[in-house]
Design a protein around this motif. Structure first.
Motif, PDB file in Angstrom:
ATOM      1  N   GLN A   1      46.471  48.347  53.401  1.00 49.65           N
ATOM      2  CA  GLN A   1      46.243  49.559  52.616  1.00 49.65           C
ATOM      3  C   GLN A   1      45.838  49.225  51.182  1.00 49.65           C
ATOM      4  N   LYS A   2      46.488  48.221  50.612  1.00 50.26           N
ATOM      5  CA  LYS A   2      46.162  47.800  49.249  1.00 50.26           C
ATOM      6  C   LYS A   2      44.740  47.264  49.172  1.00 50.26           C
ATOM      7  N   HIS A   3      44.351  46.427  50.142  1.00 52.86           N
ATOM      8  CA  HIS A   3      42.990  45.892  50.151  1.00 52.86           C
ATOM      9  C   HIS A   3      41.954  46.999  50.377  1.00 52.86           C
ATOM     10  N   PHE A   4      42.306  48.001  51.151  1.00 57.46           N
ATOM     11  CA  PHE A   4      41.386  49.109  51.406  1.00 57.46           C
ATOM     12  C   PHE A   4      41.130  49.911  50.132  1.00 57.46           C
ATOM     13  N   VAL A   5      42.188  50.168  49.361  1.00 51.62           N
ATOM     14  CA  VAL A   5      42.022  50.881  48.095  1.00 51.62           C
ATOM     15  C   VAL A   5      41.178  50.063  47.136  1.00 51.62           C
ATOM     16  N   GLU A   6      41.396  48.744  47.100  1.00 55.12           N
ATOM     17  CA  GLU A   6      40.597  47.884  46.224  1.00 55.12           C
ATOM     18  C   GLU A   6      39.126  47.890  46.641  1.00 55.12           C
ATOM     19  N   SER A   7      38.876  47.883  47.948  1.00 55.84           N
ATOM     20  CA  SER A   7      37.479  47.908  48.413  1.00 55.84           C
ATOM     21  C   SER A   7      36.799  49.229  48.065  1.00 55.84           C
ATOM     22  N   LEU A   8      37.541  50.335  48.122  1.00 53.63           N
ATOM     23  CA  LEU A   8      36.972  51.622  47.732  1.00 53.63           C
ATOM     24  C   LEU A   8      36.627  51.647  46.247  1.00 53.63           C
ATOM     25  N   PHE A   9      37.481  51.031  45.436  1.00 54.43           N
ATOM     26  CA  PHE A   9      37.219  50.975  43.999  1.00 54.43           C
ATOM     27  C   PHE A   9      36.006  50.090  43.704  1.00 54.43           C
ATOM     28  N   GLU A  10      35.915  48.947  44.384  1.00 57.02           N
ATOM     29  CA  GLU A  10      34.789  48.038  44.139  1.00 57.02           C
ATOM     30  C   GLU A  10      33.463  48.634  44.602  1.00 57.02           C
ATOM     31  N   SER A  11      33.508  49.478  45.619  1.00 61.22           N
ATOM     32  CA  SER A  11      32.268  50.102  46.100  1.00 61.22           C
ATOM     33  C   SER A  11      31.870  51.318  45.282  1.00 61.22           C
ATOM     34  N   GLY A  12      32.701  51.712  44.330  1.00 57.44           N
ATOM     35  CA  GLY A  12      32.379  52.842  43.465  1.00 57.44           C
ATOM     36  C   GLY A  12      32.805  54.185  43.989  1.00 57.44           C
ATOM     37  N   MET A  13      33.532  54.235  45.088  1.00 58.13           N
ATOM     38  CA  MET A  13      33.969  55.508  45.643  1.00 58.13           C
ATOM     39  C   MET A  13      35.201  56.050  44.924  1.00 58.13           C
ATOM     40  N   LEU A  14      35.895  55.199  44.177  1.00 59.28           N
ATOM     41  CA  LEU A  14      37.059  55.621  43.395  1.00 59.28           C
ATOM     42  C   LEU A  14      36.889  55.128  41.971  1.00 59.28           C
TER      43      LEU A  14
END
Length: 399
Positions: A236-249
């Motif tokens: 879950q933590k890695h998923f949130v980080e990936s969303l942030f890196e992709s610009g979705m968050l």
């Protein structure tokens, strides 16, 4: 974990060594025979090949050490588990010319020390005294309350040791069966010689884990549940980080989502696997024939029974008494007059000789019950109720 055990069973085919942590005599004979029988360990072996095998062992143990540290960084291995595994690797690295013997060192470090032995026997004596006081009546039950409190205090460090033994065994087995360091060694010229040593280790660890699952399924499940929960939080933590890196968050949304996940992760890591050894009353209440019985029947059992600790390999007496396993494992072999022999194991809550205690007769055929060592290398603790007391004090249960 069942997939890992399956790989271990396939890997360990042909390995003659088996046993549990703490059985030094069997382990030493297995390792000695393995080393003496190896081409690289004999006087006929080529010195260059022997040096290559030592280098391969050094490379393998060093790789396993890095693997254990990576699991600690992922939160899947406790600090105590890492200390045990890391210390065993350091011992093996001191002399890589000797056959792989990490499991023997792990068993000694986990629970084969004087303090654990003293606590184990002290806990048994305290529980035995508490049951004796309960047999004296209501006043004795009041006097036994402080002893129950002492028993709960003594049980806590043993719970941690038992959980640590299962944790390090799981991690070591996965290191032997799934880590890339073992797979890379298969391409080397010394793989055939090293394979027999890995088979020996895998067979012992797999047998140990199977015995622990039989002995206390709840404890085994507690370690597995902890690992699954920690892995889910990390994903879950890695998923949130990936969303942030992709610009979705944006950063604010990332912090709002990551903060509760990180808090739950820290809380779970500090708490670790949770398991509590059941008390005697809890074990008795979980028996199928006791679930519908009133509390007075449980009181009668506790009052007119006694605890006994068997040695590893000791045979249960051939009598009409009823035995309930509170901790440890009992191996039962039954040979009927007609048919094939049967073999099964009794863990915590297992009942032996119920038919003979209630009817006063033996089952047709031959029955043999042998005590097996637990995770600490000690024999099981049984609660014994005499057949006479069972028929006289619990007529409703007999009926």
């Amino acid at each position: 974990m069942s997939v890992t055990l399956g790989k271990a069973s396939r890997l360990s085919r042909g390995a003659s060594a088996s046993g549990v942590a703490g059985d030094d005599s069997e382990d030493e004979s297995a390792y000695d025979s393995l080393y003496k029988g190896s081409v690289f360990g004999s006087s006929k072996g080529d010195a260059a090949n022997e040096e290559e095998l030592a280098d391969a062992r050094h490379w393998l143990v060093s790789g396993l050490k890095r693997y254990f540290h990576s699991k600690r960084m992922e939160g899947l291995l406790s600090a105590r588990g890492l200390r045990i595994l890391d210390g065993s690797c350091e011992i093996a690295l001191e002399d890589p010319r000797k056959p792989l013997a990490l499991w023997r060192h792990i068993g000694k470090d986990v629970g084969n020390n004087i303090l654990v032995r003293v606590i184990t026997y002290a806990l048994f004596l305290v529980r035995q005294a508490a049951i004796w006081l309960v047999s004296l009546g209501q006043f004795g039950s009041w006097m036994a309350w402080p002893l129950r409190l002492v028993a709960s205090v003594l049980q806590r460090p043993l719970n941690n040791v038992l959980l640590a033994s299962v944790e390090v065994a799981m991690e070591y087995l996965m290191g032997l069966t799934t880590s890339p360091y073992v797979e890379w060694l298969q391409e080397g010229e010394v793989w055939d010689a090293l394979l027999s040593e890995i088979q020996c280790e895998s067979a012992q660890v797999a047998k140990f884990l199977i015995d622990r699952e039989i002995e206390a399924p709840e404890r085994y499940s507690a370690v597995q549940s902890y690992r699954v929960a920690m892995a889910v939080l990390r994903q879950q933590k890695h998923f949130v980080e990936s969303l942030f890196e992709s610009g979705m968050l944006d950063s604010t949304e990332q912090l709002s989502l990551a903060h509760p996940i990180e808090a739950a992760e820290r809380r779970l890591e500090l708490l670790g696997p949770v398991w509590k050894a059941p008390s005697l009353r809890e074990v008795l209440r979980q028996l199928p024939f006791m679930r519908e019985q009133p509390e007075q029947v449980v009181d009668f059992f506790v009052r007119y029974g006694h605890l006994m600790m068997l040695k590893n390999g000791e045979t249960l007496p051939d009598n009409r008494d009823l035995y309930v396993v509170q901790s440890g494992i009992i191996k039962v072999s039954y040979q009927p007059d007609l048919g094939e022999a049967q073999e099964y194991f009794l863990g915590a809550g297992g009942v032996y000789n119920l038919y003979g205690a209630l009817t006063g007769e033996h089952l047709p055929g031959a029955t043999d019950a042998v005590a097996q060592g637990n995770a600490l290398g000690k024999g099981p603790v049984l609660f014994c109720v005499s057949a006479k007391g069972l028929r006289q004090r619990c007529p409703r249960l007999v009926a």
